[in-house]
Design an enzyme around this catalytic site. Structure first.
Site, PDB file in Angstrom:
ATOM      1  N   ASP A 140       0.728  -1.210   0.029  1.00 55.70           N
ATOM      2  CA  ASP A 140      -0.047  -0.033   0.043  1.00 55.70           C
ATOM      3  C   ASP A 140       0.787   1.299  -0.031  1.00 55.70           C
ATOM      4  O   ASP A 140       1.951   1.236   0.370  1.00 55.70           O
ATOM      5  CB  ASP A 140      -0.850   0.123   1.120  1.00 55.70           C
ATOM      6  CG  ASP A 140      -1.933   1.047   1.313  1.00 55.70           C
ATOM      7  OD1 ASP A 140      -2.457   1.608   0.329  1.00 55.70           O
ATOM      8  OD2 ASP A 140      -1.918   1.756   2.472  1.00 55.70           O
ATOM      9  N   ASP A 177      -0.128   5.174   0.776  1.00 51.74           N
ATOM     10  CA  ASP A 177      -0.186   6.399   1.794  1.00 51.74           C
ATOM     11  C   ASP A 177      -0.189   5.579   3.250  1.00 51.74           C
ATOM     12  O   ASP A 177      -0.893   4.674   3.301  1.00 51.74           O
ATOM     13  CB  ASP A 177      -1.518   7.005   1.638  1.00 51.74           C
ATOM     14  CG  ASP A 177      -1.693   8.402   2.205  1.00 51.74           C
ATOM     15  OD1 ASP A 177      -0.406   8.647   2.829  1.00 51.74           O
ATOM     16  OD2 ASP A 177      -2.643   9.207   1.833  1.00 51.74           O
ATOM     17  N   ASP A 215      -1.833  -0.167   6.017  1.00 53.37           N
ATOM     18  CA  ASP A 215      -2.120   0.489   7.220  1.00 53.37           C
ATOM     19  C   ASP A 215      -3.499   0.406   7.689  1.00 53.37           C
ATOM     20  O   ASP A 215      -3.815   0.552   8.892  1.00 53.37           O
ATOM     21  CB  ASP A 215      -1.282   1.845   7.228  1.00 53.37           C
ATOM     22  CG  ASP A 215      -2.184   2.645   6.280  1.00 53.37           C
ATOM     23  OD1 ASP A 215      -2.437   2.339   5.361  1.00 53.37           O
ATOM     24  OD2 ASP A 215      -2.717   3.887   6.683  1.00 53.37           O
TER      25      ASP A 215
HETATM   26 MG   LIG Z   1      -2.839   3.175   3.355  1.00 50.22          MG
END
Ligand SMILES: [Mg+2]
Length: 346
Positions: free
Chosen positions: A20, A22, A227
């Site tokens: 991923d 961000d 995240d």
């Molecule tokens: Mg993310």
């Protein structure tokens, strides 16, 4: 979890990584400390990396340029977006060169072109965007879309055309806070039309499947890193991939208690991929990880870090709380316990 994880670096059990962006590689304009170096080190070890993002608004070259500018190894071929997953899904069912309404930004139109389809923009007024000339609609985030564009899409979708949405994220993080995300704009049409699109971005499996196609690795030897619990971690599970939840982004231990997500690994940063993984173990009602020990009693999390690293202490605490979550204890009580004891360790 593979057998050899105990005795070697966590990453030794994997040939490929779906990463991923961000909250993992960067936060806003800044790189996550040590993340670009860890990504370079993965390549050096021969682990293949593909970046997978739900953000459909940017074209892949722009994403790759951003990553390379931060020091992470990336070319456009190393990036898959939810727009590409949506275009790939449409390309499987439509003839080559079919015209598709691109209800979104440049990333949506470009993904259609790369998939061998012809993007038509809603503002191409006249017959071009008429139902006889367009075979489907691909909807992704486009911050320049207008009410008129949504009316064009509603007119087409009202005729029953295939409708694919890149992702259904309710919010889009911006520097000032949470703006409406693509999911909010999808819901606008759902409300008006009484039908729903196929959604391809995380946590739905198609984006992960596209990433696996690009990597060419076996799902059992591929690790998804992210995240966000409800997108990255739930999505990895839906696609049959192990997951590493990295604590450098938006979701914190307290958030885990409000979900049903179960990450395979909890890591403090991408650097932890190169270390042996100390998994929490239950002994006599307490959870041990490294020298940390945690148990839940009388509505509180009792944590003795015992000189363990912060992430080991978090793992012990998370394991103790997940045991309570399994047993059906109130998510609010567990969130509070995680917030006061674990979130502050990060
Ligand atoms: Mg993310």
């Amino acid at each position: 979890m593979a057998e050899d994880v105990k005795d070697a670096a966590l990453i030794a059990a994997y040939d490929g990584v779906v990463c991923d962006l961000d909250g993992v590689v960067y936060r806003g304009d800044d790189p996550v400390p040590d993340a670009p170096k860890a990504l370079r080190d993965l390549r050096t070890r021969g682990v293949q990396v593909i970046y997978a993002t739900n953000n459909a608004s940017r074209v892949v070259a722009e994403v790759a340029e951003h990553l390379a500018g931060l020091g992470a190894p990336a070319t456009p071929d190393d990036v898959v977006t939810s727009a590409e997953a949506g275009a790939a899904q449409l390309a499987r069912s439509l003839p080559a060169g079919a015209r598709v309404l691109a209800l979104g930004g440049e990333g949506v139109a470009e993904a259609l072109t790369r998939a061998g389809l012809e993007p038509v923009r809603p503002r191409d007024r006249g017959d071009d965007a008429g139902p006889n000339r367009v075979a489907a609609v691909l909807q992704g985030l486009g911050r320049d879309l207008t009410v008129w564009d949504f009316e064009t899409a509603a007119r087409l979708l009202g005729t029953g055309l295939p409708w694919v949405a890149t992702n259904d994220d309710a919010t889009l993080p911006l520097p000032w806070g949470q703006a409406p995300g693509n999911g909010a704009y999808v819901d606008l049409l759902v409300t008006a039309l009484g039908r729903r699109p196929d959604v391809v971005g995380k946590p739905h499996p198609p984006l992960y499947r596209l990433a696996l196609d690009h990597l060419g690795t076996d799902a059992s030897r591929t690790l998804a890193i992210g995240d966000r619990l409800a997108t990255d971690i739930d999505g990895a599970a839906a696609a049959g991939l192990d997951s590493a939840w990295v604590l450098t982004g938006v979701d914190l231990p307290s958030d885990l208690m409000q979900t049903q997500a179960t990450p395979t690994y909890v890591i403090g940063s991408l650097t932890d991929l190169f270390r042996p993984y100390a998994a929490p173990v239950e002994k006599h009602g307490s959870w041990h990880c490294g020298s940390a020990r945690a148990r839940f009693a009388d509505g509180e999390l009792r944590l003795d870090a015992g000189g363990a690293s912060p992430v080991e202490a978090v793992r012990a605490g998370v394991a103790a709380l997940l045991g309570e979550r399994e047993a059906g204890r109130s998510p609010d009580e567990l969130s509070h316990a995680a917030e006061v004891v674990l979130n502050r360790l990060l």
